[in-house]
Design an enzyme around this catalytic site. Structure first.
Site, PDB file in Angstrom:
ATOM      1  N   CYS A   5       0.811  -1.220   0.000  1.00 38.22           N
ATOM      2  CA  CYS A   5       0.000   0.000   0.000  1.00 38.22           C
ATOM      3  C   CYS A   5       0.844   1.270   0.000  1.00 38.22           C
ATOM      4  CB  CYS A   5      -0.976   0.024   1.169  1.00 38.22           C
ATOM      5  SG  CYS A   5      -1.980  -1.445   1.319  1.00 38.22           S
ATOM      6  N   ASP A 368      16.424 -11.211 -13.596  1.00 39.55           N
ATOM      7  CA  ASP A 368      15.222 -10.810 -12.876  1.00 39.55           C
ATOM      8  C   ASP A 368      15.620 -10.310 -11.494  1.00 39.55           C
ATOM      9  OD1 ASP A 368      12.584 -10.281 -12.456  1.00 39.55           O
ATOM     10  OD2 ASP A 368      11.898 -12.350 -12.535  1.00 39.55           O
ATOM     11  N   CYS A 406       7.404 -13.508   4.791  1.00 39.42           N
ATOM     12  CA  CYS A 406       7.481 -12.155   5.340  1.00 39.42           C
ATOM     13  C   CYS A 406       6.173 -11.851   6.053  1.00 39.42           C
ATOM     14  CB  CYS A 406       7.709 -11.136   4.222  1.00 39.42           C
ATOM     15  SG  CYS A 406       7.609  -9.423   4.800  1.00 39.42           S
ATOM     16  N   CYS A 469      16.275  -5.466   7.297  1.00 36.03           N
ATOM     17  CA  CYS A 469      15.449  -6.653   7.512  1.00 36.03           C
ATOM     18  C   CYS A 469      15.736  -7.648   6.402  1.00 36.03           C
ATOM     19  CB  CYS A 469      13.965  -6.301   7.526  1.00 36.03           C
ATOM     20  SG  CYS A 469      12.910  -7.762   7.806  1.00 36.03           S
TER      21      CYS A 469
END
Length: 504
Positions: A5, A368, A406, A469
């Site tokens: 988001c 990629d 995650c 992280c």
């Protein structure tokens, strides 16, 4: 895998201008972070109801069709001097239009009303939900944003004079996870907060003519000048209507744990994260991938990137090796990001086409940004084999193997869905042995497969390992809630394995 988001907010300190068009433009610049729904809440002191919310499923251009370019004045219905906005992709909850953000909290005391939007993911939603239920409220949708709106509303109702710093301080103490949020109350005060770990980027700028803008990424703020600052982890920034000023309060000492995937995939190419240009980081990813290349290079080699996020990586990789970089895979400009689409395989067949002239009779090195489920990549490789005649295909991935879920805003709920996780038992110091890579390559029907090393990744993003992280790579989760969820998942999977191996 889904994005987490985006937020854009605006405030006119003079109280004279409608900033809704600015927010709609800002949300359009953040469309890559969420394509499911869009919405705004605005404050207009000249209207009877102080807060108004407009939201729906769809892209920004469709939800607000014809609005962004209209010149509304403050006497018009669709206008406001303080606005918060949101683009959503569902990391939790469902696709129901009611889950579009912002959410509003309606209170008996009008001064306790507010609107709230949230970008991220909570690891302790269940515990927060129980707390809300005990307070006598019922959650309808299973959404993190809904739960936080209820929780903040309960806190406000329990305070005679709600203090915004105390409100967010208590929220951060209670919830676990990764989040940025924006908050607009019925009196026209606007606040934004970034979690103490700083998983996701959040920035703001104050213009010389009295406008304040906040955004999940810097690319959405560039039109307002170069004076763009990061909201620090654990920092609350408030714009006070009556005081006509911007106030910063450091609620918590930062415990930095920045998501490396912002550099690899999420963020816009024109953005920066922790003062590191995304463009620069992706160039360096390609350079380091080339430095680690072990395959023999000759005149039949060509480099092709999977568009769009890997384009800069592939070009940089090719430059270092002295190889041509060509557009052998073409992405439809009218198709969304497959990384945040539910039906990835089907979407890949619709989205990509291939240039046989570039691929035929060549040793093709496909670059990629990441290899997660491999659903999209399998479809691409299958289509290349069907439509073209490459001499060889070599696959190069610009980050280490993704081995663990995650819990901080990327929807990878099941470790079994991850392509590399089945080979994790063979992991040695962050790298898979050549024999395992060859096995993976055979499954994907390519000549060879190589991942960028952890050292190469950290060098490219230029952030200290203790401030990054890497949970999806090394299973070391930076928050207590993440650790609990991972341990629970491990116990469940172990139990399922033991049950499946019981002799009948």
């Amino acid at each position: 895998m889904k994005d987490n988001c985006g937020i854009f907010a605006a405030y006119d300190l003079t109280g004279l201008h409608n900033v809704i068009p600015n927010v709609i433009d800002g949300l359009s610049a953040l469309q890559h972070r969420g394509q499911l729904s869009a919405g705004i809440t605005y404050h207009n002191p000249y209207q009877g109801r102080a807060l108004q919310t407009f939201k729906a499923n769809g892209l920004v251009r469709d939800v607000f069709k014809g609005v962004a370019r209209e010149q509304f004045t403050l006497s018009d219905v669709f206008s406001g001097t303080a606005v918060i906005g949101h683009v959503r992709y569902a990391t939790c909850g469902t696709d129901e239009p009611e889950l579009a953000q912002p959410f509003e909290w309606q209170a008996q005391n009008p001064s306790h009303c507010f609107a709230f939007c949230f970008a991220g993911n909570l690891t302790n939603y269940a515990e927060l939900g129980e707390l809300i239920e005990r307070a006598g409220f019922h959650l309808q949708y299973g959404s993190d944003a809904e739960a936080l709106t209820f929780y903040l509303g309960i806190l406000r109702e329990n305070q005679a004079i709600p203090d915004i710093c105390d409100l967010f301080r208590q929220m951060q103490k209670t919830v676990d996870g990764a989040f940025n949020c924006a908050y607009l109350d019925a009196e026209g005060n606007l606040s934004v907060y970034r979690d103490r770990y700083g998983f996701r980027p959040l920035h703001y700028t104050i213009t010389d003519d009295g406008f304040v803008f906040f955004a999940s990424e810097t690319n959405a703020l560039l039109r307002y000048g170069k004076n763009i600052k990061a909201v620090k982890p654990g920092e609350l920034i408030c714009v006070h209507k009556n005081l006509k000023q911007v106030k910063s309060t450091q609620l918590f000492t930062p415990q930095r744990s920045h998501c490396f995937f912002e550099f690899v995939y999420f963020s816009h190419l024109a953005s920066t994260f922790e003062d590191i240009p995304i463009y620069q980081a992706r160039e360096k990813l390609g350079e380091n991938l080339a430095v680690e290349e072990s395959e023999e290079i000759d005149g039949d080699c060509v480099v092709i990137s999977v568009p769009e996020s890997a384009s800069i990586i592939g070009r940089s990789y090719a430059n270092v090796l002295g190889l041509p970089h060509k557009d052998g895979i073409i992405s439809s400009r009218y198709s969304g990001r497959t990384f945040i689409e539910r039906e990835r395989s089907k979407k890949a067949y619709e989205k990509y086409s291939f240039v046989s002239h570039v691929i035929d009779n060549k040793r093709v090195f496909i670059v990629d940004d990441s290899l997660v489920r491999a659903t999209t990549l399998r479809a691409i490789l299958e289509l290349i084999q069907k439509q073209c005649t490459p001499k060889e295909i070599h696959l190069r991935i610009a980050c280490p193997p993704i081995l663990s879920p995650c819990f901080y805003g990327i929807d990878i709920p099941n470790q079994k869905e991850l392509f590399a996780s089945a080979f994790a038992v063979q992991l040695n110091a962050g790298m898979l042995p050549t024999s395992t890579l060859n096995q993976m390559a055979e499954i994907l029907n390519v000549k060879s497969l190589r991942f960028l090393s952890l050292e190469g990744l950290l060098d490219a993003i230029d952030i200290k390992i203790e401030d990054t992280c890497l949970a999806c790579i090394n299973s070391q989760y930076p928050t207590p809630g993440g650790v609990r969820l991972f341990n629970k998942m491990q116990r469940v999977q172990k139990h399922m394995f033991e049950v499946s191996t019981i002799p009948i």
